[in-house]
Design a protein around this motif. Structure first.
Motif, PDB file in Angstrom:
ATOM      1  N   ILE A  18       0.840  -1.201   0.000  1.00 53.27           N
ATOM      2  CA  ILE A  18       0.000   0.000   0.000  1.00 53.27           C
ATOM      3  C   ILE A  18       0.875   1.251   0.000  1.00 53.27           C
ATOM      4  O   ILE A  18       0.651   2.176  -0.787  1.00 53.27           O
ATOM      5  CB  ILE A  18      -0.966  -0.010   1.204  1.00 53.27           C
ATOM      6  N   SER A  19       1.868   1.269   0.848  1.00 53.21           N
ATOM      7  CA  SER A  19       2.757   2.427   0.927  1.00 53.21           C
ATOM      8  C   SER A  19       3.469   2.662  -0.404  1.00 53.21           C
ATOM      9  O   SER A  19       3.522   3.785  -0.904  1.00 53.21           O
ATOM     10  CB  SER A  19       3.775   2.216   2.053  1.00 53.21           C
ATOM     11  N   TRP A  20       4.012   1.602  -0.994  1.00 54.18           N
ATOM     12  CA  TRP A  20       4.716   1.724  -2.273  1.00 54.18           C
ATOM     13  C   TRP A  20       3.762   2.182  -3.377  1.00 54.18           C
ATOM     14  O   TRP A  20       4.110   3.062  -4.179  1.00 54.18           O
ATOM     15  CB  TRP A  20       5.368   0.385  -2.632  1.00 54.18           C
ATOM     16  N   GLY A  24       5.259   5.469  -4.246  1.00 57.39           N
ATOM     17  CA  GLY A  24       6.355   5.136  -5.157  1.00 57.39           C
ATOM     18  C   GLY A  24       7.666   4.897  -4.434  1.00 57.39           C
ATOM     19  O   GLY A  24       8.673   4.550  -5.051  1.00 57.39           O
ATOM     20  N   TRP A  25       7.656   5.046  -3.134  1.00 58.28           N
ATOM     21  CA  TRP A  25       8.869   4.856  -2.326  1.00 58.28           C
ATOM     22  C   TRP A  25       8.841   3.495  -1.648  1.00 58.28           C
ATOM     23  O   TRP A  25       7.786   2.963  -1.349  1.00 58.28           O
ATOM     24  CB  TRP A  25       8.965   5.933  -1.242  1.00 58.28           C
ATOM     25  N   GLY A  26      10.029   2.956  -1.388  1.00 56.39           N
ATOM     26  CA  GLY A  26      10.130   1.713  -0.640  1.00 56.39           C
ATOM     27  C   GLY A  26       9.970   0.467  -1.490  1.00 56.39           C
ATOM     28  O   GLY A  26       9.517  -0.564  -1.013  1.00 56.39           O
ATOM     29  N   TYR A  27      10.377   0.562  -2.759  1.00 56.30           N
ATOM     30  CA  TYR A  27      10.222  -0.564  -3.676  1.00 56.30           C
ATOM     31  C   TYR A  27      10.911  -1.822  -3.155  1.00 56.30           C
ATOM     32  O   TYR A  27      10.310  -2.892  -3.116  1.00 56.30           O
ATOM     33  CB  TYR A  27      10.756  -0.193  -5.057  1.00 56.30           C
ATOM     34  N   SER A  79      -3.954  -1.678  -9.800  1.00 60.54           N
ATOM     35  CA  SER A  79      -3.373  -2.225 -11.035  1.00 60.54           C
ATOM     36  C   SER A  79      -1.853  -2.261 -10.946  1.00 60.54           C
ATOM     37  O   SER A  79      -1.220  -3.224 -11.391  1.00 60.54           O
ATOM     38  CB  SER A  79      -3.797  -1.386 -12.243  1.00 60.54           C
ATOM     39  N   LYS A  80      -1.274  -1.227 -10.373  1.00 63.18           N
ATOM     40  CA  LYS A  80       0.180  -1.166 -10.179  1.00 63.18           C
ATOM     41  C   LYS A  80       0.633  -2.313  -9.270  1.00 63.18           C
ATOM     42  O   LYS A  80       1.620  -3.000  -9.561  1.00 63.18           O
ATOM     43  CB  LYS A  80       0.533   0.197  -9.553  1.00 63.18           C
ATOM     44  N   VAL A  81      -0.090  -2.535  -8.193  1.00 56.58           N
ATOM     45  CA  VAL A  81       0.221  -3.629  -7.258  1.00 56.58           C
ATOM     46  C   VAL A  81       0.076  -4.979  -7.960  1.00 56.58           C
ATOM     47  O   VAL A  81       0.941  -5.847  -7.829  1.00 56.58           O
ATOM     48  CB  VAL A  81      -0.677  -3.553  -5.998  1.00 56.58           C
TER      49      VAL A  81
END
Length: 101
Positions: A18-20, A24-27, A79-81
């Motif tokens: 969820i955070s990523w 966009g951080w924490g990949y 969708s990104k997840v």
């Protein structure tokens, strides 16, 4: 939800996803959390079906994570997840291919 459930590997993976997706951080932290969950839930356990069975178990476990993310994400973020989980799932760990010294 109990304190223990909040700190579970599954919840850690969901929180990282969820955070990523939102920032966009924490990949790499997200990938590590998902890989850790897949390992601890037994999705990587070798079985009679070989790599195909492992892949199926990884897909099922990743689907659980995606479902747990639905409440917090927009359609685009989900969708990104989904796309990222598909990539993580397809990268099945191979036994005996670790770093050797």
């Amino acid at each position: 939800m109990s304190e223990q459930q909040n700190n579970s590997p599954r919840q850690a993976a969901v929180n990282a996803l969820i955070s990523w997706a939102k920032t966009g951080w924490g990949y790499y932290s997200m990938r590590d959390a998902v890989d850790n969950y897949l390992e601890l839930c037994g999705a990587n356990r070798p079985s009679i079906g070989g790599e195909d069975t492992i892949l199926a178990h990884r897909k099922i476990a990743a689907s659980r994570l995606a479902i747990d993310c639905i409440y917090a994400l927009s359609k685009e973020e989900l969708s990104k997840v989904d796309r990222e989980l598909e990539g993580i799932v397809s990268n099945v760990p191979r036994p005996g291919r670790g770093i050797r010294r």
